[in-house]
Scaffold this motif. Structure first.
Motif, short mmCIF file in Angstrom:
data_model
loop_
_atom_site.label_atom_id
_atom_site.label_comp_id
_atom_site.label_asym_id
_atom_site.label_seq_id
_atom_site.Cartn_x
_atom_site.Cartn_y
_atom_site.Cartn_z
N ARG A 12 47.75 35.68 31.44
CA ARG A 12 47.64 36.09 32.83
C ARG A 12 46.21 36.49 33.21
O ARG A 12 45.77 36.24 34.34
CB ARG A 12 48.57 37.26 33.12
N ASN A 13 45.52 37.13 32.31
CA ASN A 13 44.21 37.71 32.66
C ASN A 13 43.06 36.95 32.04
O ASN A 13 41.98 37.48 31.83
CB ASN A 13 44.15 39.17 32.23
N ASN A 14 43.27 35.66 31.76
CA ASN A 14 42.27 34.89 31.04
C ASN A 14 42.47 33.41 31.31
O ASN A 14 43.40 33.01 32.03
CB ASN A 14 42.37 35.18 29.54
N THR A 66 46.97 39.56 28.34
CA THR A 66 48.33 39.76 28.85
C THR A 66 48.95 38.41 29.14
O THR A 66 48.26 37.46 29.51
CB THR A 66 48.33 40.62 30.11
N TYR A 67 50.28 38.33 29.00
CA TYR A 67 50.96 37.04 29.07
C TYR A 67 52.23 37.14 29.91
O TYR A 67 52.80 38.22 30.10
CB TYR A 67 51.35 36.55 27.67
N VAL A 68 52.67 35.98 30.38
CA VAL A 68 54.00 35.82 30.92
C VAL A 68 54.67 34.69 30.14
O VAL A 68 54.02 33.72 29.74
CB VAL A 68 53.97 35.48 32.44
N ALA A 69 55.97 34.86 29.88
CA ALA A 69 56.74 33.82 29.18
C ALA A 69 57.99 33.52 29.97
O ALA A 69 58.75 34.42 30.33
CB ALA A 69 57.10 34.28 27.77
N TRP A 70 58.19 32.25 30.28
CA TRP A 70 59.42 31.78 30.92
C TRP A 70 60.22 31.06 29.85
O TRP A 70 59.69 30.20 29.13
CB TRP A 70 59.08 30.84 32.08
N GLY A 263 43.52 28.53 34.51
CA GLY A 263 42.98 29.71 35.16
C GLY A 263 43.89 30.91 35.07
O GLY A 263 45.12 30.79 34.89
N ALA A 264 43.30 32.10 35.18
CA ALA A 264 44.08 33.33 35.23
C ALA A 264 44.94 33.35 36.49
O ALA A 264 44.69 32.61 37.45
CB ALA A 264 43.16 34.53 35.19
N GLU A 265 45.95 34.20 36.49
CA GLU A 265 46.81 34.27 37.67
C GLU A 265 46.02 34.78 38.88
O GLU A 265 45.10 35.60 38.74
CB GLU A 265 48.01 35.16 37.41
N SER A 266 46.39 34.26 40.04
CA SER A 266 45.78 34.71 41.28
C SER A 266 46.42 36.03 41.71
O SER A 266 47.65 36.17 41.68
CB SER A 266 45.98 33.67 42.38
N THR A 267 45.59 36.99 42.09
CA THR A 267 46.10 38.26 42.61
C THR A 267 45.64 38.49 44.04
O THR A 267 45.57 39.63 44.51
CB THR A 267 45.63 39.43 41.71
#
Length: 316
Positions: A12-14, A66-70, A263-267
């Protein structure tokens, strides 16, 4: 909360690549944002209630990231399927309309491969496991977003829908037919993986909507509260935009990740906002198609999933 058979993991942040891993291929990773070959590594093990990562896992377990997993449940490590002229290895979950299909191409037009589901998939995401093979997203004729057997989108690019004659498909109730067995989907002696999906009432929905270039965007009915939504415009170039209720538990959802980039997630709260409702989702701004397909008259496709099928859900 369950034993997963398909894991899609993104930093997420990278600028880590997306990692797509499954129990049919074993400890192998593919990256949705490239056409590269699968590589070793990935999820170390899977248990009845989750999965384990160890050190040295490259882009899915870096220190401080930090990560997200689906995660999706299929049918284990896979079984032999002889429904088609090509014997496939299939891990299928008929209840949730999802299967993982591994096969070796023949290069012969009209070849068929079994997908293991009880209904025809509306979406098949196919990738040659060697380098240079694109992520082909196809759905003819069960998904009206794909008007011809050569209609396709590519998961690793922003390209609008194409219609080629080199790789054509027709998806049926038990098999997928390679009408034109081009190299992108059925080259002789090449190994492929396909992720196949069809809608299930109360759990998943695949469809399209029309953008209106308005902050009061269209409402898309799914029949359930989405936990995950991915959107891609078909008419003009645009990203594959991914939202979920884990990163955005409250409306509006704005933390978008693009499946086609590392890309990192857009905030950015002013771009690509959507709301998750009890029976669908709604576009909440008029940002351009690089986020949520809100160009006036655009016809994005979407895939949406609830946390789990309503009939199998747990009380909270």
């Amino acid at each position: 909360g369950f034993e997963s058979n398909f894991n899609w993991i993104k930093g997420r942040n990278n600028s880590d690549s997306h990692n797509l891993e499954d129990t049919v291929r074993g400890k192998k990773r593919l990256f949705s944002n490239t056409t590269g070959a699968e590589v070793d590594g990935g999820v170390d093990s899977r248990g009845s209630d989750g999965f384990t990562l160890t050190g040295g896992q490259g882009t899915n377990n870096e220190s401080g990231h930090t990560y997200v997993a689906w995660n999706w449940k299929a049918g284990g490590s896979g079984v032999s399927n002889t429904d088609g002229s090509i014997t496939s290895t299939v891990s299928a979950n008929a209840d949730t309309g999802f299967s993982i299909v591994s096969y070796t191409g023949t290069g012969s037009d009209g070849s068929t491969v079994g997908h293991g589901l009880s209904s025809a998939p509306e979406l098949a995401i196919i990738k040659g496991r060697d380098a240079g093979y694109p992520w082909m997203v196809m759905g003819y004729p069960t998904n009206t977003s794909f008007p011809n057997d050569g209609s396709f989108l590519t998961l690793s690019t922003t390209d609008a829908m194409g219609n080629g004659t080199g790789s054509e498909i027709s998806i049926g109730s038990s098999t997928m037919t390679f009408v034109d067995a081009g190299g992108n989907i059925c080259e002789s002696s090449r190994d492929y993986i396909a992720y196949c999906f069809h809608s299930v009432d109360g759990y998943s929905k695949f469809g399209t909507y029309t953008g209106n270039d308005n902050a009061d965007g269209p409402f898309v009915y799914t029949g359930f509260r989405p936990a995950f939504v991915m959107i891609k415009d078909t008419t003009v170039a645009g990203n594959w935009v991914m939202y979920d209720s884990a990163r955005d538990p409250d409306n509006f959802a704005y933390r978008s990740i693009f499946a086609n980039t590392n890309g990192a997630e857009s905030t950015n709260t002013s771009l690509g906002k959507i709301d998750f409702y009890s029976n669908g989702f709604k576009l909440r701004d008029n940002s351009n198609n690089s986020h949520a397909g809100q160009v006036d008259g655009a016809t994005p496709i979407y895939m949406a999933f609830a946390e789990q099928p309503f009939k199998y859900s747990n009380a909270r």
